[in-house]
Every structure is written in structure tokens, then in C-alpha cells.
Design a protein around this motif. Structure first.
Motif, short mmCIF file in Angstrom:
data_model
loop_
_atom_site.label_atom_id
_atom_site.label_comp_id
_atom_site.label_asym_id
_atom_site.label_seq_id
_atom_site.Cartn_x
_atom_site.Cartn_y
_atom_site.Cartn_z
N LEU A 147 -7.10 2.96 4.01
CA LEU A 147 -6.83 1.60 3.57
C LEU A 147 -7.98 0.67 3.98
O LEU A 147 -8.45 -0.14 3.17
CB LEU A 147 -5.52 1.10 4.19
N ALA A 148 -8.43 0.78 5.23
CA ALA A 148 -9.47 -0.13 5.74
C ALA A 148 -10.78 0.01 4.97
O ALA A 148 -11.51 -0.97 4.78
CB ALA A 148 -9.71 0.14 7.23
N GLU A 172 3.61 3.98 5.87
CA GLU A 172 3.93 2.66 6.42
C GLU A 172 4.10 1.58 5.35
O GLU A 172 4.72 0.55 5.61
CB GLU A 172 2.83 2.23 7.40
N TRP A 184 0.86 -1.19 0.00
CA TRP A 184 0.00 0.00 0.00
C TRP A 184 0.89 1.23 0.00
O TRP A 184 1.79 1.36 0.85
CB TRP A 184 -0.89 -0.02 1.25
N LEU A 209 -3.36 -5.11 9.80
CA LEU A 209 -2.25 -4.15 9.73
C LEU A 209 -1.38 -4.19 10.97
O LEU A 209 -0.21 -3.79 10.92
CB LEU A 209 -2.80 -2.73 9.54
N PRO A 242 -7.63 5.04 14.84
CA PRO A 242 -6.72 4.83 13.71
C PRO A 242 -6.42 6.13 12.98
O PRO A 242 -7.24 7.05 12.94
CB PRO A 242 -7.49 3.85 12.81
N SER A 243 -5.24 6.21 12.38
CA SER A 243 -4.86 7.38 11.59
C SER A 243 -5.72 7.44 10.33
O SER A 243 -6.31 6.44 9.90
CB SER A 243 -3.38 7.30 11.21
N ASP A 276 -0.31 0.26 15.41
CA ASP A 276 0.36 1.46 14.92
C ASP A 276 1.33 1.94 15.98
O ASP A 276 0.93 2.40 17.04
CB ASP A 276 -0.69 2.56 14.63
N LEU A 289 -8.04 -3.59 9.85
CA LEU A 289 -7.13 -2.89 10.76
C LEU A 289 -6.35 -3.87 11.61
O LEU A 289 -5.15 -3.65 11.89
CB LEU A 289 -7.93 -1.93 11.65
N ARG A 295 -4.66 4.89 7.76
CA ARG A 295 -5.14 3.53 8.02
C ARG A 295 -6.63 3.40 7.73
O ARG A 295 -7.09 2.38 7.24
CB ARG A 295 -4.82 3.13 9.46
N HIS A 297 2.03 -0.79 3.98
CA HIS A 297 1.58 -2.06 4.53
C HIS A 297 1.61 -3.18 3.49
O HIS A 297 1.33 -2.97 2.31
CB HIS A 297 0.15 -1.92 5.06
#
Length: 275
Positions: free
Chosen positions: A228-229, A146, A141, A210, A221-222, A213, A207, A225, A148
Motif C-alpha cells: 500500500l505504502a 485490514e 484498500w 495507517l 511493516p507487513s 499494526d 504508513l 502495508r 485501510h
């Protein structure tokens, strides 16, 4: 009097869509120069950040000087870093509007595994459109720092392939605006307590994949994130928002609920007509 410049001893090539600041920093690092000194050779001395991609302060002479320092033609530099092609454009000096994220895609680190494969050392920052947010070679990602591993999230990989298909059949910036609209709606929905249990379970599972964090709040979550989720669902909505048939259709909420496999009542308090 203009000083005739020679090519630097080491001139690594720019990566496609690399930001100008990223390339200048890599060029400086490779030749053990400070970024301030290198930028003074190009034009007015500046402390370029790696995410810098604006050219409002550049001149055509600065582009020619960078070409001389790298031994590359101006056209090849513009091909790799397209903003250089708008040097001297007065519109580039104006503040960007609310569509800034479409006009200036987000700047994120390039896939580190791809860079290592090409023997490129150091941080490379690219201007990354939303649909190029996944490295399919390494299942990574890219729309966050990060990077991921998506091996255990195949639905995200499939959603990105669909995102590419939507972009190919659509027009820019409509498709980008549609994705931003869908992403922002899903982000608000994620933080809402009225989210349906089915969606909440999906998002929490992603999440969990992942992992923790190390720099964030475990209970909040940021944004990276959350994006992405909720990405697979955001692409479902993007497809609807870009569809000439569905984007203004009165049954859009019902169709969206069906495609997301949730009950329609979750849409009742939301305005779904695409602007």
C-alpha cells in the motif's frame, strides 16, 4: 442411484468473482449445515476453506448438483465464479508456474462496507486482480485483510484510477506481470538501506496514516502495508514497463527517476529492462 436434490431453504446469490470455497461456506452457514456435509451433497466430502478456488477435484455432475441445491443454472454459477467453467480441464490439474499470481489472482475479503450495503452477512472472499484492489465507493484498500481507509491517502486512490487505465489499454497477462515486477522491485527497495530520503519520507508518511499494526512488528511493516505504502510509485513503474516505447529504452532509469521525482543515481545498481 443418483438422489434427486432439492434446492436448499436459503440460497444466497454468489458475489461476482467470489471464491468457490467462500460461497460454499456461506451457503452452509445460511442453512446451518457443516461445510463437510454440504460438500458431500455436491460431490466428494471436503473441508473447503473460504479461499479455495481450485476445481481439479470437481466433476460436471458436481456443478449440476450445486445448481440444483441453489436453484441457479450452471451458467449463472460460472458467470459469478469463473473457475467453475474450467471443470474437467486437465490443465487445471497441473501445478501452476511462476506466473501463478497472474493466472490465479489473490483471494481477499470483499469490501465489508459494500457487503453490508447489500445485506450480505459473513465473510465473502473474492478473487481480486491487482487493479481492483481499491473500493472507490468507500475509499478502502482491498489487497490486505485490514481494508485501510484511504480518505487521507488520495494519491493511492488516484494511482488506482491510473492502474485501471493501464489495464484497459494493455493486454492480460502483460499488465499484471508488469505490476508484479514493479511492486516487487519497490518492496526490495523499501527494505534496502540505500533508498533515497525523498521516497522514504513519502512511504513513512503513508504508513503513519495507517496507524499501528496491532498484529505486526512496529519496526518492520507487513508486506501488505508495504504494498500500500509504495503503490503510487509502483503504478508509475507499471506504466513504464507496459509502454512499448519505454519498456526496453536505455533511458528508462532516467525517465523513471523523473516521474518519481528523485535523482537518477538511485537506479544505477538496478536492472530496469522489463523481461
Amino acid at each position: 442411484m443418483t438422489i434427486r436434490l432439492r434446492a436448499l431453504p436459503l440460497t444466497p446469490p454468489p458475489v461476482h468473482r467470489e471464491t468457490i470455497g467462500s460461497y460454499l461456506n456461506r451457503l452452509a452457514d445460511a442453512n446451518h449445515l457443516t461445510i463437510g456435509y454440504l460438500s458431500s451433497l455436491v460431490g466428494p466430502s471436503r473441508q473447503h476453506r473460504r479461499v479455495d478456488n481450485r476445481v481439479g477435484y470437481w466433476t460436471p455432475e458436481g456443478l449440476r448438483r450445486l445448481a440444483a441445491l441453489t436453484g441457479r443454472s450452471p451458467s449463472s454459477l460460472i458467470h459469478a465464479m469463473p473457475p467453475l467453467g474450467s471443470i474437467g480441464d486437465p490443465l487445471r490439474r497441473l501445478p501452476l508456474s511462476a506466473t501463478e499470481e497472474v493466472l490465479e489472482p489473490r483471494r481477499r475479503p470483499a469490501c465489508r462496507l459494500c457487503m453490508a450495503r447489500r445485506h450480505i452477512r459473513g465473510l465473502v472472499v473474492r478473487s481480486t486482480p491487482h487493479h481492483e484492489g481499491v473500493c472507490h465507493r468507500h475509499h478502502r484498500w482491498l489487497l490486505g485483510d485490514e481494508q485501510h481507509d484511504l480518505t487521507r491517502l488520495p494519491e493511492v486512490l488516484r494511482a488506482n484510477l491510473r492502474h485501471h487505465r493501464i489495464v484497459r489499454r494493455g493486454t492480460h497477462p502483460c499488465t499484471a506481470l508488469a505490476y508484479i515486477e514493479a511492486r516487487d522491485r519497490l518492496t526490495r527497495w523499501f527494505t534496502s538501506e540505500s533508498t533515497g530520503e525523498s521516497l522514504r519520507q513519502r512511504w513513512n508518511r503513508r504508513l503513519d496514516v495507517l496507524g499501528e499494526d496491532p498484529f505486526g512488528d512496529p519496526h518492520r511493516p507487513s508486506e501488505a502495508r508495504i504494498e500500500l505504502a509504495t503503490y503510487p510509485e509502483a503504478i508509475v513503474l507499471t506504466g513504464l514497463f507496459t509502454s512499448p516505447h519505454w519498456r526496453d529504452h536505455p533511458q528508462l532509469p532516467t525517465e523513471a527517476a523523473q516521474r518519481l521525482d528523485i535523482t537518477p543515481h538511485h537506479f544505477r545498481c538496478m536492472r530496469w529492462s522489463f523481461p
